[in-house]
Design an enzyme around this catalytic site. Structure first.
Site, PDB file in Angstrom:
ATOM      1  N   GLY A  44       0.848  -1.188   0.000  1.00  0.00           N
ATOM      2  CA  GLY A  44       0.000   0.000   0.000  1.00  0.00           C
ATOM      3  C   GLY A  44       0.880   1.233   0.000  1.00  0.00           C
ATOM      4  N   LEU A  89       6.640   1.789   4.318  1.00  0.00           N
ATOM      5  CA  LEU A  89       7.728   2.250   3.440  1.00  0.00           C
ATOM      6  C   LEU A  89       8.334   3.554   3.955  1.00  0.00           C
ATOM      7  CD1 LEU A  89       6.215   1.497  -0.097  1.00  0.00           C
ATOM      8  CD2 LEU A  89       8.059   0.268   1.045  1.00  0.00           C
ATOM      9  N   HIS A 130      -4.241   1.111   7.751  1.00  0.00           N
ATOM     10  CA  HIS A 130      -2.890   1.674   7.806  1.00  0.00           C
ATOM     11  C   HIS A 130      -2.768   2.857   6.836  1.00  0.00           C
ATOM     12  CE1 HIS A 130       1.658   1.252   7.992  1.00  0.00           C
ATOM     13  NE2 HIS A 130       1.488   2.001   6.919  1.00  0.00           N
ATOM     14  N   GLU A 131      -3.255   2.664   5.610  1.00  0.00           N
ATOM     15  CA  GLU A 131      -3.127   3.720   4.600  1.00  0.00           C
ATOM     16  C   GLU A 131      -4.013   4.914   4.930  1.00  0.00           C
ATOM     17  OE1 GLU A 131      -0.687   3.553   2.688  1.00  0.00           O
ATOM     18  OE2 GLU A 131      -0.274   1.452   3.081  1.00  0.00           O
ATOM     19  N   HIS A 134      -2.464   7.352   7.167  1.00  0.00           N
ATOM     20  CA  HIS A 134      -1.506   8.271   6.540  1.00  0.00           C
ATOM     21  C   HIS A 134      -2.185   9.576   6.107  1.00  0.00           C
ATOM     22  CE1 HIS A 134       2.312   6.215   6.345  1.00  0.00           C
ATOM     23  NE2 HIS A 134       1.793   5.130   5.816  1.00  0.00           N
TER      24      HIS A 134
HETATM   25 ZN    ZN Z   1       2.703   3.300   5.835  1.00  0.00          ZN
END
Ligand code: ZN
Length: 162
Positions: A44, A89, A130-131, A134
């Site tokens: 992702g 990442l 999770h995304e 962000h």
């Molecule tokens: Zn992340």
């Protein structure tokens, strides 16, 4: 490939703004985000991670189709929690188990501006949450107990300095 911003970058801490234009430029960005995600061996990637404070993320998990989420909202979460190991990442090399709702219902637009609803469970539900974090300036490490967060981030900084 787009540059991936790592923890410490301001853009990762912003509340990202909704996307209003669904044009070729957006389609091109989505394509580049998938490419960047795959090169980084991620599942992702959210726009703030490539320096853009927009409410957009892409996901592709093994055995599933590529998925684009624009202006997404989680409209329902399960009471049941799951524990999964997460990584990011934007915090390379840091992994930790984290509890989150096991299933979510998410509403979003695709890259053509069409609305869809997705019932996600298991690993997909995990990645969606999770995304989406962000887009609200939240990193998964923020959700860890303070002691394990401090320890992991200290190890990370040490590795980055080495
Ligand atoms: Zn992340």
């Amino acid at each position: 490939m787009l540059d991936i911003y790592t923890i410490g970058a301001d853009v990762l801490r912003k509340n990202a703004a909704p996307i209003e234009k669904f044009d070729d430029e957006l389609a091109a960005l989505v394509g580049k985000m998938f490419e960047t995600m795959k090169l980084g061996k991620g599942v992702g990637l959210a726009a703030p991670q490539v320096g853009l404070p927009h409410r957009l993320f892409v996901i592709q998990i093994e055995g599933d189709k590529p998925r684009v989420f624009i202006n997404p909202e989680i409209v329902e979460t399960s009471l049941e929690l799951d524990s999964f190991e997460e990584g990011c990442l934007s915090i390379p090399g840091v992994y930790a188990d984290l509890d989150r709702p096991a299933a979510v219902r998410v509403q979003a637009l695709n890259e053509r501006g069409r609305r869809f609803t997705l019932e996600a469970e298991g690993f997909l539900a995990r990645v969606v949450q999770h995304e989406l974090d962000h887009l609200n300036g939240v990193l998964f490490t923020d959700r860890l107990p303070e002691r394990s967060r401090d320890r992991l981030l200290k190890q990370y900084e040490k590795r980055m300095r080495a």
